[in-house]
Design a protein around this motif. Structure first.
Motif, PDB file in Angstrom:
ATOM      1  N   ALA A  15       0.806  -1.215   0.000  1.00 40.77           N
ATOM      2  CA  ALA A  15       0.000   0.000   0.000  1.00 40.77           C
ATOM      3  C   ALA A  15       0.845   1.274   0.000  1.00 40.77           C
ATOM      4  CB  ALA A  15      -0.937   0.004   1.207  1.00 40.77           C
ATOM      5  N   SER A  16       2.065   1.210   0.505  1.00 34.38           N
ATOM      6  CA  SER A  16       2.907   2.406   0.562  1.00 34.38           C
ATOM      7  C   SER A  16       3.272   2.925  -0.829  1.00 34.38           C
ATOM      8  CB  SER A  16       4.186   2.125   1.362  1.00 34.38           C
ATOM      9  OG  SER A  16       5.015   1.203   0.678  1.00 34.38           O
ATOM     10  N   GLN A  17       3.094   2.107  -1.865  1.00 34.69           N
ATOM     11  CA  GLN A  17       3.406   2.510  -3.231  1.00 34.69           C
ATOM     12  C   GLN A  17       2.239   3.225  -3.913  1.00 34.69           C
ATOM     13  OE1 GLN A  17       4.636  -1.147  -5.142  1.00 34.69           O
ATOM     14  NE2 GLN A  17       6.735  -0.940  -4.423  1.00 34.69           N
ATOM     15  N   PHE A  18       1.159   3.432  -3.179  1.00 39.02           N
ATOM     16  CA  PHE A  18       0.002   4.136  -3.736  1.00 39.02           C
ATOM     17  C   PHE A  18       0.311   5.636  -3.761  1.00 39.02           C
ATOM     18  CE2 PHE A  18      -4.307   6.017  -3.415  1.00 39.02           C
ATOM     19  CZ  PHE A  18      -4.891   5.392  -4.502  1.00 39.02           C
ATOM     20  N   GLU A  37     -13.308  -3.228   2.908  1.00 45.56           N
ATOM     21  CA  GLU A  37     -12.171  -3.520   3.777  1.00 45.56           C
ATOM     22  C   GLU A  37     -10.857  -3.492   3.012  1.00 45.56           C
ATOM     23  OE1 GLU A  37     -10.329  -3.959   7.332  1.00 45.56           O
ATOM     24  OE2 GLU A  37     -12.461  -3.568   6.967  1.00 45.56           O
ATOM     25  N   ALA A  38     -10.892  -3.845   1.730  1.00 46.74           N
ATOM     26  CA  ALA A  38      -9.683  -3.767   0.899  1.00 46.74           C
ATOM     27  C   ALA A  38      -9.247  -2.321   0.740  1.00 46.74           C
ATOM     28  CB  ALA A  38      -9.947  -4.406  -0.460  1.00 46.74           C
ATOM     29  N   MET A  39     -10.216  -1.429   0.555  1.00 50.88           N
ATOM     30  CA  MET A  39      -9.886  -0.005   0.467  1.00 50.88           C
ATOM     31  C   MET A  39      -9.304   0.493   1.790  1.00 50.88           C
ATOM     32  SD  MET A  39     -13.007   1.752  -1.648  1.00 50.88           S
ATOM     33  CE  MET A  39     -13.385   1.298  -3.344  1.00 50.88           C
ATOM     34  N   TYR A  40      -9.898   0.056   2.892  1.00 53.72           N
ATOM     35  CA  TYR A  40      -9.403   0.469   4.208  1.00 53.72           C
ATOM     36  C   TYR A  40      -7.937   0.053   4.387  1.00 53.72           C
ATOM     37  CZ  TYR A  40      -8.922   0.850   9.269  1.00 53.72           C
ATOM     38  OH  TYR A  40      -8.477   1.180  10.522  1.00 53.72           O
ATOM     39  N   GLN A  41      -7.623  -1.179   4.028  1.00 56.05           N
ATOM     40  CA  GLN A  41      -6.247  -1.657   4.157  1.00 56.05           C
ATOM     41  C   GLN A  41      -5.299  -0.863   3.254  1.00 56.05           C
ATOM     42  OE1 GLN A  41      -7.642  -6.094   3.925  1.00 56.05           O
ATOM     43  NE2 GLN A  41      -5.556  -6.112   4.687  1.00 56.05           N
ATOM     44  N   LEU A  42      -5.772  -0.517   2.062  1.00 57.60           N
ATOM     45  CA  LEU A  42      -4.949   0.273   1.148  1.00 57.60           C
ATOM     46  C   LEU A  42      -4.655   1.649   1.746  1.00 57.60           C
ATOM     47  CD1 LEU A  42      -3.670   0.637  -1.724  1.00 57.60           C
ATOM     48  CD2 LEU A  42      -5.881   1.624  -2.405  1.00 57.60           C
ATOM     49  N   ASP A  44      -4.884   2.588   4.841  1.00 50.69           N
ATOM     50  CA  ASP A  44      -4.166   2.467   6.107  1.00 50.69           C
ATOM     51  C   ASP A  44      -2.656   2.388   5.884  1.00 50.69           C
ATOM     52  OD1 ASP A  44      -3.946   2.222   8.912  1.00 50.69           O
ATOM     53  OD2 ASP A  44      -3.891   0.041   8.774  1.00 50.69           O
ATOM     54  N   GLY A  45      -2.246   1.805   4.763  1.00 50.18           N
ATOM     55  CA  GLY A  45      -0.826   1.655   4.484  1.00 50.18           C
ATOM     56  C   GLY A  45      -0.237   2.730   3.604  1.00 50.18           C
ATOM     57  N   ALA A  46      -1.106   3.619   3.091  1.00 53.37           N
ATOM     58  CA  ALA A  46      -0.648   4.683   2.198  1.00 53.37           C
ATOM     59  C   ALA A  46      -0.406   5.970   2.978  1.00 53.37           C
ATOM     60  CB  ALA A  46      -1.677   4.913   1.094  1.00 53.37           C
ATOM     61  N   ASP A  47       0.264   6.913   2.332  1.00 51.72           N
ATOM     62  CA  ASP A  47       0.528   8.210   2.942  1.00 51.72           C
ATOM     63  C   ASP A  47      -0.710   9.101   2.798  1.00 51.72           C
ATOM     64  OD1 ASP A  47       2.662  10.256   3.930  1.00 51.72           O
ATOM     65  OD2 ASP A  47       1.701  11.228   2.224  1.00 51.72           O
ATOM     66  N   SER A  48      -1.211   9.627   3.925  1.00 53.01           N
ATOM     67  CA  SER A  48      -2.456  10.387   3.897  1.00 53.01           C
ATOM     68  C   SER A  48      -2.325  11.680   3.092  1.00 53.01           C
ATOM     69  CB  SER A  48      -2.919  10.702   5.318  1.00 53.01           C
ATOM     70  OG  SER A  48      -1.940  11.445   6.015  1.00 53.01           O
ATOM     71  N   GLY A  86     -11.095  16.825   2.866  1.00 53.83           N
ATOM     72  CA  GLY A  86     -11.144  17.239   4.265  1.00 53.83           C
ATOM     73  C   GLY A  86     -10.996  16.056   5.203  1.00 53.83           C
ATOM     74  N   LEU A  87     -11.687  14.963   4.901  1.00 50.81           N
ATOM     75  CA  LEU A  87     -11.556  13.746   5.710  1.00 50.81           C
ATOM     76  C   LEU A  87     -10.157  13.157   5.593  1.00 50.81           C
ATOM     77  CD1 LEU A  87     -14.997  12.083   4.917  1.00 50.81           C
ATOM     78  CD2 LEU A  87     -14.261  12.952   7.144  1.00 50.81           C
ATOM     79  N   ALA A  88      -9.590  13.193   4.386  1.00 50.69           N
ATOM     80  CA  ALA A  88      -8.242  12.651   4.176  1.00 50.69           C
ATOM     81  C   ALA A  88      -7.208  13.402   5.000  1.00 50.69           C
ATOM     82  CB  ALA A  88      -7.874  12.691   2.694  1.00 50.69           C
ATOM     83  N   SER A  89      -7.428  14.706   5.192  1.00 54.74           N
ATOM     84  CA  SER A  89      -6.465  15.506   5.941  1.00 54.74           C
ATOM     85  C   SER A  89      -6.443  15.142   7.422  1.00 54.74           C
ATOM     86  CB  SER A  89      -6.793  16.995   5.787  1.00 54.74           C
ATOM     87  OG  SER A  89      -7.967  17.342   6.502  1.00 54.74           O
ATOM     88  N   GLN A  90      -7.482  14.407   7.879  1.00 55.27           N
ATOM     89  CA  GLN A  90      -7.569  14.041   9.292  1.00 55.27           C
ATOM     90  C   GLN A  90      -7.472  12.537   9.513  1.00 55.27           C
ATOM     91  OE1 GLN A  90     -10.934  16.218  11.257  1.00 55.27           O
ATOM     92  NE2 GLN A  90     -11.325  16.955   9.191  1.00 55.27           N
ATOM     93  N   MET A  91      -7.153  11.767   8.473  1.00 59.53           N
ATOM     94  CA  MET A  91      -7.287  10.320   8.586  1.00 59.53           C
ATOM     95  C   MET A  91      -6.113   9.619   9.265  1.00 59.53           C
ATOM     96  SD  MET A  91      -7.036   9.154   4.626  1.00 59.53           S
ATOM     97  CE  MET A  91      -5.900   7.824   4.404  1.00 59.53           C
ATOM     98  N   ASP A  92      -5.185  10.386   9.846  1.00 60.40           N
ATOM     99  CA  ASP A  92      -4.170   9.753  10.668  1.00 60.40           C
ATOM    100  C   ASP A  92      -4.790   9.187  11.942  1.00 60.40           C
ATOM    101  OD1 ASP A  92      -2.139  10.245   8.884  1.00 60.40           O
ATOM    102  OD2 ASP A  92      -1.597  12.165   9.788  1.00 60.40           O
TER     103      ASP A  92
END
Length: 197
Positions: A15-18, A37-42, A44-48, A86-92
């Motif tokens: 996922a870090s390569q996304f 759940e596949a999207m969640y895992q992707l 979760d491993g990618a840079d927000s 906006g949600l992506a900016s807080q998804m840490d």
């Protein structure tokens, strides 16, 4: 598709390569249904920050691809862009990651599978339905000399946006020590009708 199938589809080892526009486009435009759940895992491993930038670039691209005089769908897609970025900016935060995934999943299914735009050929052919994704593709092909259509986005406007709080600094891409908080809570529109072929 599950997470491993999703990585294979996106041609990623993990996922870090996304981190490329093409990956975001492939994810949003997938012909196959992708498990939430596949999207969640992707994600979760990618840079927000990268996800937020890719979403911004993707939405700017599709907004430019809309036909002329498409104000309502332009406004809706612009609001969806603000909501998702906006949600992506807080998804840490884990709960915000889940919320972002929920909203991304809903948008992806609406955009590529469930929405309906009525295209009527200008030469007098019979109207037919397309998704928002495919209607934008048809508009781009039209500009390259393809068949011309009238586009009716009314049915596609039935999309309820998620209300959420975010800082004004996040929205404007600026840093403030004590940012003002604003709430996005768009008015719900009346559901559009269903075109019966």
């Amino acid at each position: 598709m599950d997470f491993n199938e999703l990585l294979e589809y996106l041609d990623l080892e993990d996922a870090s390569q996304f981190e490329y526009f093409e990956s975001m486009a492939d994810l949003l435009e997938s012909e196959e249904y992708i498990e939430q759940e596949a999207m969640y895992q992707l994600f979760d491993g990618a840079d927000s920050t990268m996800i937020m930038e890719l979403l911004t670039d993707y939405f700017e691209d599709i907004l430019e691809g809309l036909p002329e005089n498409s104000g309502e769908i332009f406004s809706l897609l612009h609001q969806i862009k603000l909501s998702l970025t906006g949600l992506a900016s807080q998804m840490d935060e884990e709960d915000m990651l889940r919320r972002f995934t929920d909203q991304f999943y809903r948008f992806q299914n609406w955009y590529s599978h469930e929405s309906e735009v009525i295209l009527t050929p200008e030469d007098g052919g019979r109207p037919f339905g397309h998704t928002v994704r495919d209607a934008i593709t048809a508009c781009r092909l039209e500009r390259l000399g393809g068949e011309k259509y009238d586009y009716d986005f009314e049915n596609a406007l039935d999309y309820e946006l998620d209300s959420y709080s975010m800082s004004f600094a996040d929205l404007m891409g600026t840093e403030e020590e004590q940012p003002e908080t604003i709430v996005f809570s768009p008015d719900d529109g009346e559901p559009g009708g269903i075109y019966d072929e």
